[in-house]
Write a protein that holds these residues in place. Structure first.
Motif, PDB file in Angstrom:
ATOM      1  N   GLN A  86       6.134  10.285   2.397  1.00  0.00           N
ATOM      2  CA  GLN A  86       5.268   9.234   1.871  1.00  0.00           C
ATOM      3  C   GLN A  86       5.387   8.005   2.769  1.00  0.00           C
ATOM      4  O   GLN A  86       6.334   7.891   3.563  1.00  0.00           O
ATOM      5  CB  GLN A  86       5.693   8.871   0.442  1.00  0.00           C
ATOM      6  N   MET A  87       4.436   7.074   2.617  1.00  0.00           N
ATOM      7  CA  MET A  87       4.471   5.883   3.467  1.00  0.00           C
ATOM      8  C   MET A  87       4.122   4.635   2.659  1.00  0.00           C
ATOM      9  O   MET A  87       3.083   4.571   1.995  1.00  0.00           O
ATOM     10  CB  MET A  87       3.475   6.027   4.620  1.00  0.00           C
ATOM     11  N   LEU A  88       5.003   3.660   2.710  1.00  0.00           N
ATOM     12  CA  LEU A  88       4.716   2.326   2.174  1.00  0.00           C
ATOM     13  C   LEU A  88       4.293   1.423   3.326  1.00  0.00           C
ATOM     14  O   LEU A  88       4.937   1.413   4.387  1.00  0.00           O
ATOM     15  CB  LEU A  88       5.957   1.714   1.522  1.00  0.00           C
ATOM     16  N   LYS A  89       3.224   0.669   3.105  1.00  0.00           N
ATOM     17  CA  LYS A  89       2.817  -0.348   4.082  1.00  0.00           C
ATOM     18  C   LYS A  89       2.906  -1.711   3.414  1.00  0.00           C
ATOM     19  O   LYS A  89       2.361  -1.911   2.321  1.00  0.00           O
ATOM     20  CB  LYS A  89       1.401  -0.096   4.584  1.00  0.00           C
ATOM     21  N   LYS A 106       7.048   1.559   6.138  1.00  0.00           N
ATOM     22  CA  LYS A 106       8.341   2.068   5.666  1.00  0.00           C
ATOM     23  C   LYS A 106       8.170   3.519   5.215  1.00  0.00           C
ATOM     24  O   LYS A 106       7.667   3.781   4.112  1.00  0.00           O
ATOM     25  CB  LYS A 106       8.878   1.227   4.514  1.00  0.00           C
ATOM     26  N   PRO A 107       8.576   4.491   6.035  1.00  0.00           N
ATOM     27  CA  PRO A 107       8.481   5.892   5.626  1.00  0.00           C
ATOM     28  C   PRO A 107       9.456   6.184   4.478  1.00  0.00           C
ATOM     29  O   PRO A 107      10.578   5.669   4.455  1.00  0.00           O
ATOM     30  CB  PRO A 107       8.883   6.670   6.889  1.00  0.00           C
ATOM     31  N   PHE A 163       0.850  -1.184   0.000  1.00  0.00           N
ATOM     32  CA  PHE A 163       0.000   0.000   0.000  1.00  0.00           C
ATOM     33  C   PHE A 163       0.889   1.239   0.000  1.00  0.00           C
ATOM     34  O   PHE A 163       1.861   1.311   0.755  1.00  0.00           O
ATOM     35  CB  PHE A 163      -0.906   0.038   1.235  1.00  0.00           C
ATOM     36  N   LEU A 164       0.585   2.201  -0.857  1.00  0.00           N
ATOM     37  CA  LEU A 164       1.280   3.484  -0.863  1.00  0.00           C
ATOM     38  C   LEU A 164       0.299   4.518  -0.338  1.00  0.00           C
ATOM     39  O   LEU A 164      -0.716   4.801  -0.964  1.00  0.00           O
ATOM     40  CB  LEU A 164       1.742   3.848  -2.281  1.00  0.00           C
ATOM     41  N   ASN A 165       0.612   5.069   0.843  1.00  0.00           N
ATOM     42  CA  ASN A 165      -0.293   6.021   1.491  1.00  0.00           C
ATOM     43  C   ASN A 165      -1.707   5.455   1.579  1.00  0.00           C
ATOM     44  O   ASN A 165      -2.694   6.125   1.258  1.00  0.00           O
ATOM     45  CB  ASN A 165      -0.281   7.358   0.749  1.00  0.00           C
ATOM     46  N   ASP A 166      -1.777   4.172   1.983  1.00  0.00           N
ATOM     47  CA  ASP A 166      -3.026   3.430   2.198  1.00  0.00           C
ATOM     48  C   ASP A 166      -3.761   3.047   0.924  1.00  0.00           C
ATOM     49  O   ASP A 166      -4.836   2.442   0.986  1.00  0.00           O
ATOM     50  CB  ASP A 166      -3.984   4.207   3.125  1.00  0.00           C
TER      51      ASP A 166
END
Length: 278
Positions: free
Chosen positions: A73-76, A87-88, A47-50
């Motif tokens: 940004q945030m990878l989940k 992973k920020p 997921f990239l930014n949910d």
């Protein structure tokens, strides 16, 4: 007691080993406008930014960052078995070439309704082509330049007319004579091939899979049609100055679905390529 301790210790080691393997490899610079390829353990959800990102059977996936993307940004990653990792990602901010132009008459600034209507129809075709998903893994190839030469326009540049910002330039322009051959930068399927769009003239889109596509604008001749399969290096078109163009050149664009990205983030520098050609 000793047996219980051993079981706990073994479980901890197994967990650490799993986490060591539960990593994501990123290929590409974390910067505004970039296309980034990546790999995770097969079966992982990303997921990239949910927002969910499609991952192939080998664990490969791709994503991008817009011209003015937020720097944080945030990878989940949700691994098989349920372990979740955040992973920020911190992007580098880019400075774009901005040109102020004043003294333009109001008549020139006023849009032509007929031209706007035709351009809107063209835009619909382009959006449909860029929205489609195919399961091709060509997006993961090392891309090549569709032709080499002097770069006459860069991604992200923008003109401000009489204080009013114009649309940024979302491609890289390579100056070349009309009739210069253009090749496919990676494998793909032709999803659009139109000889006479209003702004972009001869226009072609190659679908490289998983939302990644190349667009070629201002072409004088198109060799292929929608549905044709092309391989990297295949001849697909010729440079022109069709549509709203001030001279012959290739305007090459890279998209991740509708997100407009910088083609130079997936190829070696033009300087290095030209040096090798000498």
């Amino acid at each position: 007691m000793r047996a219980i301790t051993q079981i706990i210790f073994t479980s901890v080691l197994s967990g650490l080993a799993f986490q060591a393997n539960a990593a994501v490899e990123l290929k590409g610079e974390l910067v505004q406008g970039a296309l980034v390829r990546a790999q995770v353990q097969p079966g992982t959800q990303v997921f990239l930014n949910d927002e969910p990102v499609k991952v192939n059977a080998q664990g490969d996936f791709v994503f991008g960052f817009a011209r003015e993307a937020q720097l944080e940004q945030m990878l989940k990653l949700v691994y098989p078995g349920g372990l979740t990792q955040l992973k920020p990602l911190t992007l580098k901010k880019r400075a774009y070439k901005i040109q102020n132009i004043t003294g333009i008459s109001k008549k020139i600034m006023k849009p032509d309704p007929k031209a706007q209507a035709r351009a809107a129809e063209d835009s619909k075709q382009v959006k449909v082509a860029r929205a489609q998903f195919t399961a091709s893994n060509a997006f993961n190839q090392d891309f090549i330049w569709p032709l080499t030469g002097r770069i006459s326009g860069v991604y992200g540049s923008q003109r401000i007319y009489n204080g009013k910002p114009g649309t940024p330039h979302y491609g890289v322009d390579v100056a070349a004579k009309t009739g210069t051959v253009v090749v496919a930068p990676a494998d793909g399927v032709i999803s659009l091939s139109v000889p006479d769009m209003f702004y972009s003239g001869g226009t072609m889109i190659i679908d490289h899979g998983y939302g990644v596509n190349s667009s070629f604008l201002h072409l004088s001749k198109l060799y292929v049609k929608p549905g044709d399969i092309v391989k990297q290096g295949d001849k697909v078109a010729e440079v022109g100055s069709t549509g709203r163009s001030t001279g012959p050149h290739l305007d090459w664009r890279i998209n991740w679905y509708q997100m407009r990205l910088d083609p130079t983030t997936v190829v070696p520098s033009m300087k290095s390529v030209l040096a090798r050609e000498k």
